[in-house]
Design an enzyme around this catalytic site. Structure first.
Site, short mmCIF file in Angstrom:
data_model
loop_
_atom_site.label_atom_id
_atom_site.label_comp_id
_atom_site.label_asym_id
_atom_site.label_seq_id
_atom_site.Cartn_x
_atom_site.Cartn_y
_atom_site.Cartn_z
N HIS A 1 -9.68 3.23 -1.20
CA HIS A 1 -8.28 2.79 -1.09
C HIS A 1 -7.89 1.92 -2.28
O HIS A 1 -7.86 0.70 -2.17
CB HIS A 1 -8.11 2.04 0.24
CG HIS A 1 -6.71 1.60 0.53
ND1 HIS A 1 -5.59 2.19 -0.04
CD2 HIS A 1 -6.23 0.60 1.32
CE1 HIS A 1 -4.51 1.58 0.41
NE2 HIS A 1 -4.87 0.61 1.22
N CYS B 1 0.82 -1.22 0.00
CA CYS B 1 0.00 0.00 0.00
C CYS B 1 0.85 1.27 0.00
O CYS B 1 0.32 2.37 -0.06
CB CYS B 1 -0.96 -0.01 1.17
SG CYS B 1 -2.07 -1.43 1.12
#
Ligand SMILES: [Zn+2]
Lengths: 382, 143
Positions: free
Chosen positions: A329, A81
């Protein structure tokens, strides 16, 4: 070494686009950022592309096939991420080292049918999910939150308030996935996924892309500094060894080390920040990072959310974009989208959610496994 | 199930779960010869201090305390929920993750820091060849 400036930056509205391809989404963001800078792909000297789920598929080159194959070096990178932040930082480092004057950065992800729980572990033997505890992200971050609860008595309600705040913020962000108010009762009564994280306390899986054009100081002066944003710190860390980290990924230590270096590099402290975009992959995580980034004293994160200090209008607004919890996200895009949010406030162009008079902001992402990327950005125009 | 699989004893769910022919199953840690840190599973060098001095195998305690937990309500299809995912610090060193059983999956009934023990049981899942696996669980202990 040259200072580095963001000359153009933008993102597509996050959402679900199963009919589009990853290169198409990335190309759209790239063109938005180039337009924002008033520049053309033919002026870019290198291209740093962040994408996680198609890491072996030359996404950067395929984006250039959509917008112009100029023959420049393309660097595809994947770092969980922290992928987008890593691509951004690599471009920053190359410009700082004097290799280039203008670089393009794209972070892009298409989550497809990846569910809330994400992928499962493979391997020989029998599947161990639910047998040797849970290795799924909701439980991993629930356990990280419970460590804070154990130390400081942080409550389910305090964790839930993070989600209320970020969902409220996203009602003012047209590029967020959701624009829906979610009161405390709604958050707390939503389906429990992994206590203390309910479904509304888990980040939203969406498709998305964000892009930036970075320039050396020489080039920025030539182009005009009017809307430029200075990158005054760029830091990347991996997780040093800590107790229990074999079974409990430690997102705290690598964040603390990155924050310390970033503040030193920028010559500012947490008290100088006007806004923060941090990695709220789960509501529990945001609470931990208040302390990890020095936004409050140790043990006071619960109080910080209770008193509304991190809401828009508070002492230090956090995730005014809606955060990963409500803006969404898209893994590889997140680290560039965070920079877009902060840069937009520093330029005074954030509309209804504008943090008044913002001069300095910080972005933070965590890739589990682990990588932490932090950038500090400053307004140039007085 | 093949006859061969039936005749075999359960396999360890992780290589560091040791099942001796003439003794009780137990967990085996690897203790760094340089800094003394205990790892579950073998490594080339020490993740904590970087030493290449190697490791001593050490038998780990079956007693520990609950460090943190989560109550998992949603998982993959076929996984029985809710269950308690727990991180346990073992007496004398080593940290282990597993399911905490014999407690209600209710935050009011679970105390972080509570004493627990490690128990070994045959897992309710077999692999494609029909092999059984020995796994560990945590349960509260009163002593
Ligand atoms: Zn060592």
């Amino acid at each position: 070494m040259s200072d580095v400036y963001v000359m153009g930056i933008d993102m597509i509205k996050f959402g679900r686009f199963p009919e589009r391809t990853v290169p198409q989404l990335g190309a759209e963001a790239a063109l938005l950022a180039l337009d924002d800078a008033g520049l053309d792909i033919r002026q870019m000297e290198a291209f740093y592309c962040g994408n996680l789920l198609q890491a072996s598929a030359m996404v950067g080159q395929r984006i250039l096939q959509e917008i112009g194959q100029t023959g420049i070096p393309v660097i595809n990178c994947a770092n969980a991420c922290a992928t987008g932040a890593t691509a951004f930082r690599e471009a920053w480092a190359a410009i700082r080292a004097g290799l280039y004057d203008l670089c393009l950065v794209v972070g892009v992800e298409q989550m497809g049918k990846a569910g809330l729980l994400g992928g499962g572990g493979g391997g020989r033997g029998i599947p161990t999910e639910g047998l040797l505890g849970s290795g799924l992200m909701p439980a991993v971050f629930a356990e990280a939150g419970m460590e804070h609860a154990r130390k400081y008595g942080t409550t389910f309600e305090q964790f839930a308030k993070v989600s209320v705040k970020n969902h409220h913020h996203s009602t003012m962000n047209p590029k967020a996935m959701y624009q829906i108010e979610t009161p405390l009762e709604t958050v707390m009564n939503a389906e429990m996924i992994a206590y203390p994280n309910t479904k509304l306390m888990c980040s939203v899986n969406v498709d998305g892309a964000a892009a930036a054009v970075l320039a050396s100081e020489r080039k920025a002066r030539e182009l005009g500094m009017g809307r430029a944003v200075r990158v005054s710190a760029s830091v990347l860390t991996s997780d040093p060894y800590t107790d229990r980290d074999l079974v409990m990924p430690d997102v705290n230590t690598c964040t603390r080390q990155a924050a310390k270096r970033a503040y030193e590099m920028a010559g500012v402290g947490p008290e100088d920040l006007d806004l923060v975009e941090l990695h709220d992959c789960f509501a529990t995580a945001e609470i931990l990072h208040y302390e990890n980034l020095g936004l409050c004293a140790e043990g006071e994160a619960g109080k910080l959310i209770d008193e509304g200090e991190t809401a828009l209008g508070g002492r230090i607004p956090v995730n005014v974009s809606g955060g990963l919890l409500s803006k969404g996200h898209p893994l590889g895009a997140t680290g560039v989208a965070n920079v877009y949010e902060v840069a937009t406030h520093l330029r005074g162009e954030a509309g209804r959610r504008q943090v008044e008079g913002a001069r300095v902001g910080l972005t933070h992402v965590i890739g589990l496994g682990s990588a932490c990327g932090i950038h500090i950005l400053e307004r140039v125009a007085s | 199930m093949t006859e061969a699989a039936q005749a075999r004893k359960p396999l360890p769910i992780r290589p560091f779960l040791k099942i001796p022919d003439d003794g009780e199953p137990h967990l085996e840690g690897q203790k760094c010869r340089s800094c003394g840190e205990i790892f579950l599973g073998e490594r080339i060098a020490c993740a904590k201090c970087g030493s290449r001095e190697g490791f001593e195998p050490v038998r780990l305690s079956n007693r520990g305390t609950l460090y943190v937990y989560s109550i998992v309500h949603r998982s993959f299809p076929g996984v029985e929920v809710p269950y308690v995912s727990a991180v346990v610090d073992l007496e004398g060193g080593g940290t282990l993750k597993g399911n905490l059983i014999d407690v209600e999956p209710d935050p009011d009934k679970i105390q972080m820091g509570m004493p627990v023990e490690v128990v070994f049981r045959v897992a309710p899942r077999k692999d494609a060849e029909g092999n059984e696996y020995l796994t560990w669980y945590f349960r509260p202990r009163s002593d």
